[in-house]
Motif scaffolding. Structure first.
Motif, PDB file in Angstrom:
ATOM      1  N   LEU A  77      11.677  27.105   0.042  1.00 43.69           N
ATOM      2  CA  LEU A  77      11.048  26.097  -0.803  1.00 43.69           C
ATOM      3  C   LEU A  77      10.739  24.846   0.019  1.00 43.69           C
ATOM      4  N   SER A  78       9.639  24.215  -0.300  1.00 47.10           N
ATOM      5  CA  SER A  78       9.245  23.007   0.423  1.00 47.10           C
ATOM      6  C   SER A  78      10.154  21.846   0.044  1.00 47.10           C
ATOM      7  N   LYS A  79      10.125  20.807   0.860  1.00 45.51           N
ATOM      8  CA  LYS A  79      10.912  19.608   0.552  1.00 45.51           C
ATOM      9  C   LYS A  79      10.472  19.024  -0.781  1.00 45.51           C
ATOM     10  N   LYS A  80       9.168  19.050  -1.024  1.00 50.93           N
ATOM     11  CA  LYS A  80       8.658  18.518  -2.290  1.00 50.93           C
ATOM     12  C   LYS A  80       9.225  19.304  -3.471  1.00 50.93           C
ATOM     13  N   ASP A  81       9.204  20.637  -3.369  1.00 50.89           N
ATOM     14  CA  ASP A  81       9.748  21.477  -4.441  1.00 50.89           C
ATOM     15  C   ASP A  81      11.212  21.118  -4.708  1.00 50.89           C
ATOM     16  N   LEU A  82      11.975  20.980  -3.642  1.00 52.79           N
ATOM     17  CA  LEU A  82      13.398  20.670  -3.796  1.00 52.79           C
ATOM     18  C   LEU A  82      13.615  19.280  -4.386  1.00 52.79           C
ATOM     19  N   TYR A  83      12.846  18.301  -3.936  1.00 48.44           N
ATOM     20  CA  TYR A  83      12.985  16.951  -4.485  1.00 48.44           C
ATOM     21  C   TYR A  83      12.677  16.929  -5.972  1.00 48.44           C
ATOM     22  N   VAL A  84      11.566  17.542  -6.365  1.00 48.51           N
ATOM     23  CA  VAL A  84      11.186  17.543  -7.774  1.00 48.51           C
ATOM     24  C   VAL A  84      12.224  18.304  -8.603  1.00 48.51           C
ATOM     25  N   LEU A  85      12.684  19.417  -8.087  1.00 48.63           N
ATOM     26  CA  LEU A  85      13.710  20.214  -8.762  1.00 48.63           C
ATOM     27  C   LEU A  85      14.970  19.389  -8.992  1.00 48.63           C
ATOM     28  N   ILE A  86      15.440  18.725  -7.963  1.00 52.38           N
ATOM     29  CA  ILE A  86      16.668  17.935  -8.072  1.00 52.38           C
ATOM     30  C   ILE A  86      16.465  16.712  -8.958  1.00 52.38           C
ATOM     31  N   ILE A  87      15.330  16.044  -8.827  1.00 49.34           N
ATOM     32  CA  ILE A  87      15.054  14.876  -9.676  1.00 49.34           C
ATOM     33  C   ILE A  87      15.054  15.280 -11.145  1.00 49.34           C
ATOM     34  N   PHE A  88      14.442  16.405 -11.465  1.00 48.16           N
ATOM     35  CA  PHE A  88      14.445  16.885 -12.848  1.00 48.16           C
ATOM     36  C   PHE A  88      15.867  17.176 -13.317  1.00 48.16           C
ATOM     37  N   LEU A  89      16.624  17.868 -12.478  1.00 53.67           N
ATOM     38  CA  LEU A  89      17.963  18.293 -12.890  1.00 53.67           C
ATOM     39  C   LEU A  89      18.971  17.153 -12.954  1.00 53.67           C
ATOM     40  N   THR A 103       9.977  11.697 -15.350  1.00 51.98           N
ATOM     41  CA  THR A 103      10.451  11.280 -14.028  1.00 51.98           C
ATOM     42  C   THR A 103      10.039  12.280 -12.951  1.00 51.98           C
ATOM     43  N   ALA A 104      10.239  13.562 -13.214  1.00 51.28           N
ATOM     44  CA  ALA A 104       9.886  14.590 -12.227  1.00 51.28           C
ATOM     45  C   ALA A 104       8.376  14.656 -12.020  1.00 51.28           C
ATOM     46  N   TYR A 105       7.622  14.470 -13.087  1.00 46.26           N
ATOM     47  CA  TYR A 105       6.160  14.499 -12.964  1.00 46.26           C
ATOM     48  C   TYR A 105       5.683  13.382 -12.033  1.00 46.26           C
ATOM     49  N   PHE A 106       6.127  12.167 -12.303  1.00 45.82           N
ATOM     50  CA  PHE A 106       5.702  11.048 -11.459  1.00 45.82           C
ATOM     51  C   PHE A 106       6.266  11.159 -10.051  1.00 45.82           C
ATOM     52  N   ALA A 107       7.466  11.669  -9.934  1.00 40.91           N
ATOM     53  CA  ALA A 107       8.048  11.876  -8.597  1.00 40.91           C
ATOM     54  C   ALA A 107       7.214  12.874  -7.808  1.00 40.91           C
ATOM     55  N   SER A 108       6.729  13.928  -8.469  1.00 43.19           N
ATOM     56  CA  SER A 108       5.917  14.917  -7.756  1.00 43.19           C
ATOM     57  C   SER A 108       4.632  14.282  -7.230  1.00 43.19           C
ATOM     58  N   LYS A 109       4.060  13.365  -8.005  1.00 45.14           N
ATOM     59  CA  LYS A 109       2.838  12.673  -7.569  1.00 45.14           C
ATOM     60  C   LYS A 109       3.127  11.740  -6.393  1.00 45.14           C
ATOM     61  N   VAL A 110       4.225  10.994  -6.474  1.00 49.07           N
ATOM     62  CA  VAL A 110       4.581  10.058  -5.406  1.00 49.07           C
ATOM     63  C   VAL A 110       4.931  10.810  -4.129  1.00 49.07           C
ATOM     64  N   GLU A 115       3.969  13.750  -3.255  1.00 50.69           N
ATOM     65  CA  GLU A 115       2.733  14.339  -2.719  1.00 50.69           C
ATOM     66  C   GLU A 115       1.960  13.313  -1.894  1.00 50.69           C
ATOM     67  N   LYS A 116       1.845  12.083  -2.396  1.00 52.68           N
ATOM     68  CA  LYS A 116       1.129  11.029  -1.665  1.00 52.68           C
ATOM     69  C   LYS A 116       1.858  10.673  -0.373  1.00 52.68           C
ATOM     70  N   ILE A 117       3.170  10.606  -0.430  1.00 53.56           N
ATOM     71  CA  ILE A 117       3.953  10.291   0.769  1.00 53.56           C
ATOM     72  C   ILE A 117       3.745  11.369   1.826  1.00 53.56           C
ATOM     73  N   LEU A 118       3.819  12.632   1.405  1.00 55.37           N
ATOM     74  CA  LEU A 118       3.642  13.729   2.357  1.00 55.37           C
ATOM     75  C   LEU A 118       2.219  13.768   2.903  1.00 55.37           C
ATOM     76  N   ASP A 119       1.217  13.479   2.057  1.00 55.84           N
ATOM     77  CA  ASP A 119      -0.168  13.430   2.536  1.00 55.84           C
ATOM     78  C   ASP A 119      -0.348  12.333   3.580  1.00 55.84           C
ATOM     79  N   ASN A 120       0.207  11.151   3.309  1.00 58.56           N
ATOM     80  CA  ASN A 120       0.112  10.030   4.253  1.00 58.56           C
ATOM     81  C   ASN A 120       0.822  10.362   5.566  1.00 58.56           C
TER      82      ASN A 120
END
Length: 155
Positions: free
Chosen positions: A89-101, A135-142, A144-149
């Motif tokens: 799983l990607s770092k993003k997947d794990l972050y969003v997963l943990i933030i949700f949980l 929270t997880a939705y907005f975290a996924s957007k943030v 994503e932007k951090i990883l793109d940058n």
């Protein structure tokens, strides 16, 4: 109570907790392996595609998210760790997963426990689910932007 008796009680209490967790975690992991071998996890993942699309995460991260949601972090940790290692799983997947949980783990068990001491069951359930989802939705957007940058600066 003397110190030795205290240590003995602490040790036996800890051992009992570990055994109780193993009684739940080991069968869960066995069931997960059976479901994986029978390709049932793939079927479940396809049906849960709207969830992964909403959070913009991989389909492979939805099953551990649901396990953590239903069984909690302690019992779902084995599945979450195994999925993270096996599915890469990607770092993003794990972050969003943990933030949700963090906001919404063991939703049924915890909500029922709080309801027994007087909390409004439905208000607590809906609030936890809503806060976790937003929270997880907005975290996924943030994220994503951090990883793109980061990718643009690394290139």
């Amino acid at each position: 109570m003397d110190f030795i008796a205290y240590l003995k009680d602490s040790f036996t209490g800890s051992l009992n907790s570990i055994l109780n967790m193993a009684i739940i975690i080991i069968p869960l992991m066995i069931i997960m392996e059976i479901l994986k071998d029978l390709n049932i996890l793939e079927i479940i993942s396809k049906r849960l595609k709207p969830i992964s699309n909403f959070f913009n995460i991989s389909n492979d991260s939805v099953f551990p998210l649901l396990i953590g949601l239903i069984f909690g972090l302690a019992y779902g940790a084995g599945i979450i760790i195994e999925s993270a290692e096996e599915k890469d799983l990607s770092k993003k997947d794990l972050y969003v997963l943990i933030i949700f949980l963090v906001a919404c783990h063991a939703i049924f068990e915890d909500t029922l426990i709080f309801a027994t001491v007087g909390a409004n069951l439905w208000l607590l359930f809906i609030t936890r689910l809503t806060v976790a989802t937003i929270t997880a939705y907005f975290a996924s957007k943030v994220i994503e932007k951090i990883l793109d940058n980061k990718e643009r600066t690394d290139a």
